[in-house]
Design a protein around this motif. Sequence first.
Motif, PDB file in Angstrom:
ATOM      1  N   TYR A  21     -89.542 -51.797 120.195  1.00 39.03           N
ATOM      2  CA  TYR A  21     -89.708 -53.083 120.886  1.00 39.03           C
ATOM      3  C   TYR A  21     -89.996 -52.860 122.365  1.00 39.03           C
ATOM      4  N   ILE A  22     -89.246 -51.961 122.987  1.00 40.31           N
ATOM      5  CA  ILE A  22     -89.438 -51.683 124.412  1.00 40.31           C
ATOM      6  C   ILE A  22     -90.841 -51.131 124.656  1.00 40.31           C
ATOM      7  N   TRP A  62     -93.533 -51.610 122.801  1.00 43.59           N
ATOM      8  CA  TRP A  62     -94.512 -52.690 122.624  1.00 43.59           C
ATOM      9  C   TRP A  62     -94.518 -53.614 123.837  1.00 43.59           C
ATOM     10  N   PHE A  63     -93.340 -53.943 124.338  1.00 40.64           N
ATOM     11  CA  PHE A  63     -93.259 -54.882 125.460  1.00 40.64           C
ATOM     12  C   PHE A  63     -93.908 -54.292 126.705  1.00 40.64           C
ATOM     13  N   ARG A  64     -93.691 -53.004 126.928  1.00 44.40           N
ATOM     14  CA  ARG A  64     -94.312 -52.355 128.082  1.00 44.40           C
ATOM     15  C   ARG A  64     -95.835 -52.356 127.952  1.00 44.40           C
ATOM     16  N   SER A  87     -97.592 -54.493 126.436  1.00 40.63           N
ATOM     17  CA  SER A  87     -98.121 -55.856 126.534  1.00 40.63           C
ATOM     18  C   SER A  87     -98.206 -56.337 127.981  1.00 40.63           C
ATOM     19  N   SER A  88     -97.568 -55.623 128.891  1.00 41.79           N
ATOM     20  CA  SER A  88     -97.520 -56.062 130.285  1.00 41.79           C
ATOM     21  C   SER A  88     -98.894 -56.274 130.908  1.00 41.79           C
ATOM     22  N   ILE A 108    -100.128 -59.616 129.761  1.00 47.88           N
ATOM     23  CA  ILE A 108     -99.364 -60.713 130.366  1.00 47.88           C
ATOM     24  C   ILE A 108     -99.872 -60.968 131.775  1.00 47.88           C
ATOM     25  N   LEU A 143    -101.727 -60.188 123.098  1.00 54.26           N
ATOM     26  CA  LEU A 143    -100.891 -59.251 123.845  1.00 54.26           C
ATOM     27  C   LEU A 143    -100.931 -57.834 123.304  1.00 54.26           C
ATOM     28  N   THR A 144    -101.849 -57.525 122.389  1.00 52.16           N
ATOM     29  CA  THR A 144    -102.030 -56.159 121.923  1.00 52.16           C
ATOM     30  C   THR A 144    -103.495 -55.787 122.026  1.00 52.16           C
TER      31      THR A 144
END
Length: 446
Positions: free
Chosen positions: A9-10, A12-14, A16-17, A20, A285-286
């Motif tokens: 998750y971390i 993927w979130f990074r 996606s930055s 964003i 976001l990907t």
Amino acid sequence: MSKDNSDQYIDWFRHSSPYINAHRGKTFVLMIGGEALADPNLTNIVHDIALLSSLGVRLVLVFGSRPQIDERLQALSLPTRLHHHQRITDATTLQCAIEAAGVLRTRLEALFSMGLSNTPMHGARIRVCSGNFVTARPAGVVDGFDLGHTGELRRVDQVAIRNQLDLNNIVFISNLGFSPTGEVFNLSVEEVATRTAIALNADKLILFGSEAGITDSHGDLRSELLAATAKRWVSQYLAGLDDPSQAHTETARLLQAAAEACEEGVPRCHLISYQRDGALIAELLTRDGSGTMVVRESYEQIRTAGIDDVGGILELIAPLEAKGILVRRSRERLETEIERFTVIERDGAIIGCAALYPFDEEQVGELACVAIDNSYRGGERGDRLLASLEAHAREKGLTQLFVLTTRTAHWFIERGFREASLDALPNEKKALYNFQRNSKVFFKSL
């Protein structure tokens, strides 16, 4: 959440930055037809739209009501009447359209008002608005058929919509348009969404359909489609139909809308599935998305490498070096030879590379360090990269290319390379030949 899932998750979130940051402050028009509004996944779509709003995206939601109008007509034992795929809207049908739009708008307002604890909407405080943003006129009589209250879009009040977006409101627009004489007209939701995106100079038009996107003749999803190709596909599709009544299918409508929007200045249009949970977030976001993006010009480009690409190339070739497929290159060597490299860049990431080393005296060039990211193989990117380097070699006056390979001989043979002996190599290259690797030599005439 387990440690593995947490790390995933971390990560993927990074990743996606960048998306964003890129989307913040941009204007997206989303088209959701009546079929999507009736789907069980609608609540998840609303959650994802709310997330985009929280991330600073300016949103206009255009919604339709085709199946809901049909249901009301069926309840009245009245038929759905069409002419050239346009609904003939008499007074009763118009009343059904008004009722359907009102009910759907109210339902959407309720969904965007949710704020229960332990839900994605908690603390969102979403504000929505709707109004007479669309001016319409009657479609009139076509081929002798009076379309009644079926209308054509005349104008979109982009100033009023932007004022609402500036207040951080999500703007709702239905498939109904209004005239200066106080009449109401039933419009195509695709037309409303397309013309709204064009009028607002929107950064994206996102079209929800039942399918994930557009598939090719092999059944593979096309992640990207040029607007010109989309128009051609629609024309070929219509020409190949035995039954013209099938022409106005969802796929044709969405492709046509996307192509028109791109031609009129909307940079990117996206076709995604309203049935897949998270499709909107995955698409935006990907890097690879979840559907088909229609663009005026490809956002994947082949270009000469620069010093800022060294890190991306090293990351790309590292797995192939570890397997012994490519000869190891240090960062220092790559920095000094970077002008020899050509790369494929996709949305800021290096997904392919190759180098050309000319031997001017023999008028031959070495093709080296050919690599395509494993996630992007099968899209003819290697062929495009090879074609680019061949063109570059011809510009330099080279008459042949050669390559040394241990594991990918067949790929080069299929593209016109022929096996040759070591003696065919330029003297300078022959002196550096690594007999331990025992690479095979292949030549191709240009």
